[in-house]
Enzyme design. Structure first.
Site, PDB file in Angstrom:
ATOM      1  N   ARG A 103       1.112  -1.183   0.007  1.00  0.00           N
ATOM      2  CA  ARG A 103       0.085   0.753  -0.232  1.00  0.00           C
ATOM      3  C   ARG A 103       0.488   1.544  -0.313  1.00  0.00           C
ATOM      4  NH1 ARG A 103      -4.090  -3.327   3.236  1.00  0.00           N
ATOM      5  NH2 ARG A 103      -2.532  -2.838   5.212  1.00  0.00           N
TER       6      ARG A 103
ATOM      7  N   PHE B 178     -11.379  -5.238  -5.620  1.00  0.00           N
ATOM      8  CA  PHE B 178     -11.312  -5.936  -4.516  1.00  0.00           C
ATOM      9  C   PHE B 178     -10.661  -5.034  -3.208  1.00  0.00           C
ATOM     10  CE2 PHE B 178     -10.740  -9.163  -8.558  1.00  0.00           C
ATOM     11  CZ  PHE B 178     -11.670  -9.905  -8.426  1.00  0.00           C
TER      12      PHE B 178
ATOM     13  N   CYS C 113      -1.944 -13.503  -3.115  1.00  0.00           N
ATOM     14  CA  CYS C 113      -1.629 -14.293  -1.870  1.00  0.00           C
ATOM     15  C   CYS C 113      -2.038 -16.030  -1.686  1.00  0.00           C
ATOM     16  CB  CYS C 113      -3.394 -13.295  -0.492  1.00  0.00           C
ATOM     17  SG  CYS C 113      -4.686 -14.128  -0.786  1.00  0.00           S
TER      18      CYS C 113
END
Length: 395
Positions: free
Chosen positions: A211, A227, A339
């Protein structure tokens, strides 16, 4: 005296390298009748002691090693592991201004089947293995003594427990019930977390570094955050002075929190949209309408829970990345992540390359990402690496 597990000849190599898993096929015989989660001693085929672990008769991973030293598995054992883990987190919390972080990352912190996230004065535990379940009382006692200021909440509502012969469970283990919304801070950004009802333990702490890295790609740009969940990447895009941020998720409650997060940080909501939609469908609609973006952030949920799902997961990742490239302006940036632990880094890179061919776009990989530092990867346990991502320049 603990029951004993003896390994097949030649199957002791990984244990000697301190890998914490012993599979059923590597066991020659068992002396005693260990119950679900009971502590066992592990020996090589000649009877040399190797390790002490937890027995799981229902799992292919038959023993998860607690320790390679001759020590009891008790409250003091868990206290020691917690204190070791906290040393790393102290450094990270001070560096990145964290009030929320992963305290225990299971095998990577020497506690197989145990995940603990800290949000302010709440410790949120996921007990994922039979051994961890059997030792839960000792773990809670260790947490209470090490963190007397904290309440402890359990979020063991995950399907993997079924493989270990365990039922899902949630609830207060010690102290107070968590509030419906609790605010944490990272890198100067405030984020609301729903401990009892949110994804995982309430938030995706593992994407913190990604981020922050996204900030440098968004200045003055039109950003599509797919998402988005509660808007983590979108908040950093607003922090990075994006001209517009469109957050998309299929969950309206998550989008409501995303909006609250933007408001709480004092960001200009005229620069932000929060759209309840299926990402796959919306991407096709944008493509068909000729809608374009400067930056697309693609952070989907795990597509592969098992090896049998990997082929389908590859198709899903290829599809969304192809669609993302088709709506990017020439010279745009795709920030794409996976992930899925079963998806290795090279395979994910190949999927993006194949998506570029199908999208008829030229793509250059310009930066790599992985899980934040409070999700460490132990040198003896490479399986601890699961989150990977790329910044792609799309021409």
């Amino acid at each position: 005296m603990h029951p004993s597990v003896y390994l097949v000849k030649g199957r002791d190599k990984s244990v000697r390298r301190r890998h914490p898993w012993i599979f059923s096929r590597g066991i020659q015989r068992i002396e005693g009748k260990p119950t679900l989660g009971e502590t066992v001693n592990v020996y090589d085929h000649q009877g040399q002691w190797l390790a002490r672990g937890a027995f799981s008769p229902n799992s292919q991973i038959r023993v998860r090693v607690w320790t390679f030293d001759d020590e009891p598995i008790d409250v003091s054992f868990f206290q020691k592991r917690l204190q070791q883990a906290q040393l790393l987190r102290n450094v990270l919390a001070a560096r990145d201004g964290l009030t929320g972080y992963r305290l225990i990352a299971a095998e990577s912190d020497g506690l197989p089947g145990v995940t603990i996230d800290r949000y302010g004065d709440f410790l949120v535990c996921q007990i994922l293995s039979a051994g961890a379940e059997a030792q839960k009382d000792a773990l809670v006692e260790a947490l209470k003594s090490t963190y007397p200021e904290c309440s402890i909440y359990e979020r063991s509502d995950v399907s993997v427990r079924k493989k270990e012969g365990l039922k899902q469970r949630t609830g207060v283990l010690y102290g107070e019930e968590p509030p419906k919304s609790l605010t944490i801070e990272e890198n100067g950004v405030k984020i609301n977390v729903d401990i009892t009802g949110g994804h995982k333990t309430g938030f995706y702490l593992d994407q913190r570094d990604s981020r922050e890295a996204a900030v440098k790609y968004v200045n003055g740009k039109r950003v599509l955050n797919c998402f988005c969940y509660t808007g983590g990447f979108g908040l950093y895009a607003l922090k990075g002075n994006a001209s517009e941020v469109i957050n998309v998720d299929v969950s309206q409650p998550a989008l409501d929190i995303a909006r609250q997060n933007a408001e709480q940080n004092g960001f200009d909501l005229e620069r932000a949209q929060f759209i309840n939609a299926d990402v796959f469908k919306l991407l096709r609609e944008y493509r068909d309408k000729g809608e374009t973006f400067d930056v697309v952030i693609m952070d989907p949920p795990k597509f592969a829970e098992s090896k049998s799902q990997l082929t389908g997961a590859c198709r899903g990742y290829k599809d969304i990345n192809m669609l993302a490239m088709q709506i990017l302006k020439p010279g745009g940036t795709l920030l794409s992540y996976s992930c899925s632990g079963l998806m290795d880094n090279n395979l994910f890179q190949k999927i993006i390359a194949d998506a570029a061919l199908d999208a008829e776009r030229s793509v250059q990989f310009i930066e790599r990402f992985e899980q934040a530092a409070d999700h460490p990867i132990d040198s003896a346990y490479p399986e601890g690496f699961y989150l990977k991502g790329f910044a792609c320049h799309v021409a």
